[in-house]
Design a protein around this motif. Structure first.
Motif, short mmCIF file in Angstrom:
data_model
loop_
_atom_site.label_atom_id
_atom_site.label_comp_id
_atom_site.label_asym_id
_atom_site.label_seq_id
_atom_site.Cartn_x
_atom_site.Cartn_y
_atom_site.Cartn_z
N ILE A 24 -4.64 -1.64 -10.76
CA ILE A 24 -5.68 -2.46 -11.38
C ILE A 24 -6.90 -1.58 -11.58
O ILE A 24 -7.47 -1.06 -10.61
CB ILE A 24 -6.02 -3.68 -10.48
CG1 ILE A 24 -4.79 -4.58 -10.31
CG2 ILE A 24 -7.20 -4.48 -11.05
CD1 ILE A 24 -4.87 -5.55 -9.16
N GLU A 70 -13.18 -0.36 -14.99
CA GLU A 70 -12.72 -0.94 -13.73
C GLU A 70 -13.28 -2.35 -13.55
O GLU A 70 -12.60 -3.24 -13.02
CB GLU A 70 -13.16 -0.04 -12.58
CG GLU A 70 -12.64 -0.49 -11.22
CD GLU A 70 -13.05 0.45 -10.11
OE1 GLU A 70 -12.50 0.32 -9.00
OE2 GLU A 70 -13.92 1.32 -10.34
N THR A 124 0.84 -1.19 0.00
CA THR A 124 0.00 0.00 0.00
C THR A 124 0.88 1.25 0.00
O THR A 124 2.05 1.19 0.39
CB THR A 124 -0.91 0.04 1.24
OG1 THR A 124 -0.07 0.13 2.41
CG2 THR A 124 -1.77 -1.22 1.33
N ALA A 146 4.71 -4.14 -9.13
CA ALA A 146 3.27 -4.00 -9.32
C ALA A 146 2.82 -4.91 -10.45
O ALA A 146 3.49 -4.99 -11.49
CB ALA A 146 2.90 -2.56 -9.65
N LYS A 169 -11.09 -5.73 -12.67
CA LYS A 169 -11.32 -6.53 -11.48
C LYS A 169 -11.73 -7.96 -11.81
O LYS A 169 -11.40 -8.90 -11.09
CB LYS A 169 -12.38 -5.86 -10.60
CG LYS A 169 -11.87 -4.59 -9.91
CD LYS A 169 -12.90 -4.00 -8.98
CE LYS A 169 -12.31 -2.81 -8.21
NZ LYS A 169 -13.31 -2.20 -7.30
N PHE A 213 -0.23 -7.54 -6.63
CA PHE A 213 -1.62 -7.08 -6.55
C PHE A 213 -1.78 -6.00 -5.49
O PHE A 213 -2.68 -5.15 -5.59
CB PHE A 213 -2.56 -8.25 -6.20
CG PHE A 213 -2.53 -9.39 -7.20
CD1 PHE A 213 -2.30 -9.16 -8.54
CD2 PHE A 213 -2.77 -10.69 -6.77
CE1 PHE A 213 -2.29 -10.22 -9.45
CE2 PHE A 213 -2.76 -11.75 -7.67
CZ PHE A 213 -2.52 -11.52 -9.01
N ARG A 214 -0.93 -6.02 -4.46
CA ARG A 214 -1.09 -5.11 -3.32
C ARG A 214 -0.83 -3.65 -3.72
O ARG A 214 -1.31 -2.73 -3.05
CB ARG A 214 -0.15 -5.51 -2.19
CG ARG A 214 -0.45 -6.87 -1.61
CD ARG A 214 0.53 -7.28 -0.53
NE ARG A 214 0.32 -6.53 0.70
CZ ARG A 214 1.09 -6.66 1.77
NH1 ARG A 214 2.13 -7.49 1.75
NH2 ARG A 214 0.84 -5.97 2.86
N THR A 215 -0.09 -3.43 -4.79
CA THR A 215 0.19 -2.06 -5.24
C THR A 215 -1.04 -1.43 -5.89
O THR A 215 -1.11 -0.21 -6.06
CB THR A 215 1.39 -2.05 -6.20
OG1 THR A 215 2.44 -2.85 -5.64
CG2 THR A 215 1.94 -0.65 -6.42
N ASN A 216 -1.99 -2.28 -6.29
CA ASN A 216 -3.30 -1.84 -6.77
C ASN A 216 -3.24 -1.01 -8.06
O ASN A 216 -3.97 -0.03 -8.21
CB ASN A 216 -4.04 -1.05 -5.68
CG ASN A 216 -5.53 -0.90 -5.98
OD1 ASN A 216 -6.12 -1.73 -6.67
ND2 ASN A 216 -6.13 0.17 -5.49
N ARG A 231 -2.73 6.53 -9.45
CA ARG A 231 -2.07 5.77 -8.38
C ARG A 231 -0.55 5.78 -8.56
O ARG A 231 0.20 5.80 -7.57
CB ARG A 231 -2.62 4.34 -8.36
CG ARG A 231 -4.05 4.27 -7.85
CD ARG A 231 -4.70 2.93 -8.10
NE ARG A 231 -6.14 3.00 -7.82
CZ ARG A 231 -7.04 2.15 -8.30
NH1 ARG A 231 -6.65 1.16 -9.11
NH2 ARG A 231 -8.30 2.28 -8.00
N GLN A 275 -7.28 5.65 -13.54
CA GLN A 275 -7.10 5.22 -12.15
C GLN A 275 -5.66 4.80 -11.90
O GLN A 275 -5.06 5.16 -10.88
CB GLN A 275 -8.05 4.06 -11.84
CG GLN A 275 -9.51 4.46 -11.73
CD GLN A 275 -10.42 3.25 -11.60
OE1 GLN A 275 -10.22 2.22 -12.25
NE2 GLN A 275 -11.43 3.37 -10.74
N ASP A 326 -2.20 -12.69 -2.22
CA ASP A 326 -0.99 -11.93 -2.54
C ASP A 326 0.03 -12.82 -3.24
O ASP A 326 0.71 -12.39 -4.19
CB ASP A 326 -0.35 -11.36 -1.27
CG ASP A 326 -1.21 -10.32 -0.58
OD1 ASP A 326 -2.00 -9.65 -1.26
OD2 ASP A 326 -1.08 -10.18 0.65
#
Length: 367
Positions: free
Chosen positions: A312, A252, A216, A244, A256, A307-310, A321, A317, A299
């Motif tokens: 996506i 989106e 994060t 990432a 997802k 995936f945690r860096t998001n 980020r 978007q 993870d």
């Protein structure tokens, strides 16, 4: 508008070279990514045209965790350099199997052949089974980083000094002169990864770049602030790269859905086996905070917590980020993709221009 962002200040982009079979996820989901040389040379040219500045070749000596086949990193990196004109390729190097004298000579030669486009990523080691399989001693966690510290110091000395002498616990040199020295001055860039205290301290003292697993923004900021504070006290400068896994789609919902599909098709046995190995390595650090120490099953479906860096979602978007990551000290995004060639191309057309626009807008506002 994008021209107002200086090249040095602009966030940089690298991609994982899929020189290992199975792609970048431990999943049985169909992938159009391939580990062959032909595919990778085409990908390197696409990435170069898309605006990527770096590519990272992986190092694996044995099969496992969905990676049945692996091409060796240094020779594969050279093949990618021959297929491109601007891209800089990072060859992953593992102290233990490699001796710094061999690496120094090998990389200096490739640096001349490629006109200064080779770099290295020093991997201290997480896979105990790999070391024992090839008859290499498996050192305790912090000892692996202490060896990497000497490894990097030795490389820098060989690449910049004549009659280099070094008396360490792991490596020794007696008035050794390498000739010719690398094209890049003072030397080819040295990258290094990890999340533990030892990894961060190593980066804050000797590495040019520090790679961290996905996380994060808040957790990354705490990690980066810690490293940079230590680096400043050491009179050292280090730049930061974050892993990432990028899923950029027009909506989106589409993005997802792809993530859900990857996780739904996770190779459960391989993920658990990988998790057992890496968590043993991560928790082996004295403070229990190494890479993967707190990773969940989801993870671990992506090797480096990508995936945690998001990153996506839609191009907008993701661009927002990325600029937020830059605001907490991230200098480079190391990206993985599901279907590399077409997704790298999409990223270059749809995401990267938005990043440059947002960077320019922030720079103008600050001015």
């Amino acid at each position: 508008m994008t021209e107002t962002v200086s090249r040095d200040d602009a966030v940089k982009f690298a991609y994982w070279v899929p020189n290992v079979s199975g792609g970048l996820v431990v999943s049985t989901i169909p992938q159009r990514t391939d580990w062959s040389l032909e595919y990778n040379q085409k990908l390197a040219r696409v990435a170069e045209d898309a605006g990527f500045e770096y590519a990272l070749s992986q190092i694996r000596f044995t099969a496992g965790y969905g990676a049945e086949y692996q091409h060796e990193s240094v020779s594969f990196s050279q093949a990618l350099l021959q297929a491109t004109t601007k891209l800089k390729v990072l060859a992953a190097i593992l102290p233990g199997p490699w001796h710094p004298a061999v690496v120094a000579k090998q990389i200096a030669t490739i640096d001349h052949i490629s006109n200064g486009r080779i770099a290295i990523n020093v991997v201290s080691g997480w896979f105990k089974g790999e070391f024992t399989a090839i008859g290499e001693p498996w050192l305790e966690h912090d000892e692996r980083y202490r060896r990497s510290n000497e490894f990097i110091r030795a490389l820098k000395g060989i690449w910049t000094q004549d009659r280099f002498t070094f008396k360490g616990d792991f490596y020794r040199f007696n008035e050794y002169t390498l000739s010719p020295k690398p094209v890049q001055k003072p030397h080819p860039e040295i990258f290094q990864g990890g999340s533990s205290r030892a990894a961060r301290d190593n980066a804050a003292s000797v590495s040019d770049w520090y790679f961290t697993n996905g996380n994060t923004v808040e957790n990354l900021k705490a990690q980066i602030d810690d490293i940079q504070s230590k680096a400043e006290k050491n009179g050292h400068k280090v730049r930061i790269g974050v892993n990432a896994f990028v899923i950029a789609r027009d909506t989106e919902e589409e993005a997802k859905a792809v993530l859900d599909d990857i996780i739904r098709h996770a190779h459960v046995e391989a993920v658990h086996a990988f998790g057992d190995a890496v968590k043993e390595a991560g928790q082996a650090s004295p403070e229990g905070e190494g890479n993967w120490a707190k990773s969940t099953f989801e993870d671990l479906v992506q090797y480096n917590d990508g995936f945690r860096t998001n990153l996506i979602g839609t191009p907008q978007q993701i661009a927002e980020r990325i600029v937020e990551l830059k605001s907490v000290g991230v200098d480079l995004v190391l990206a993985g993709f599901l279907h590399f060639i077409e997704e790298v191309e999409y990223f270059g057309k749809k995401v990267l221009p938005l990043v440059r626009e947002l960077e320019a807008a922030r720079e103008a506002k600050a001015a």
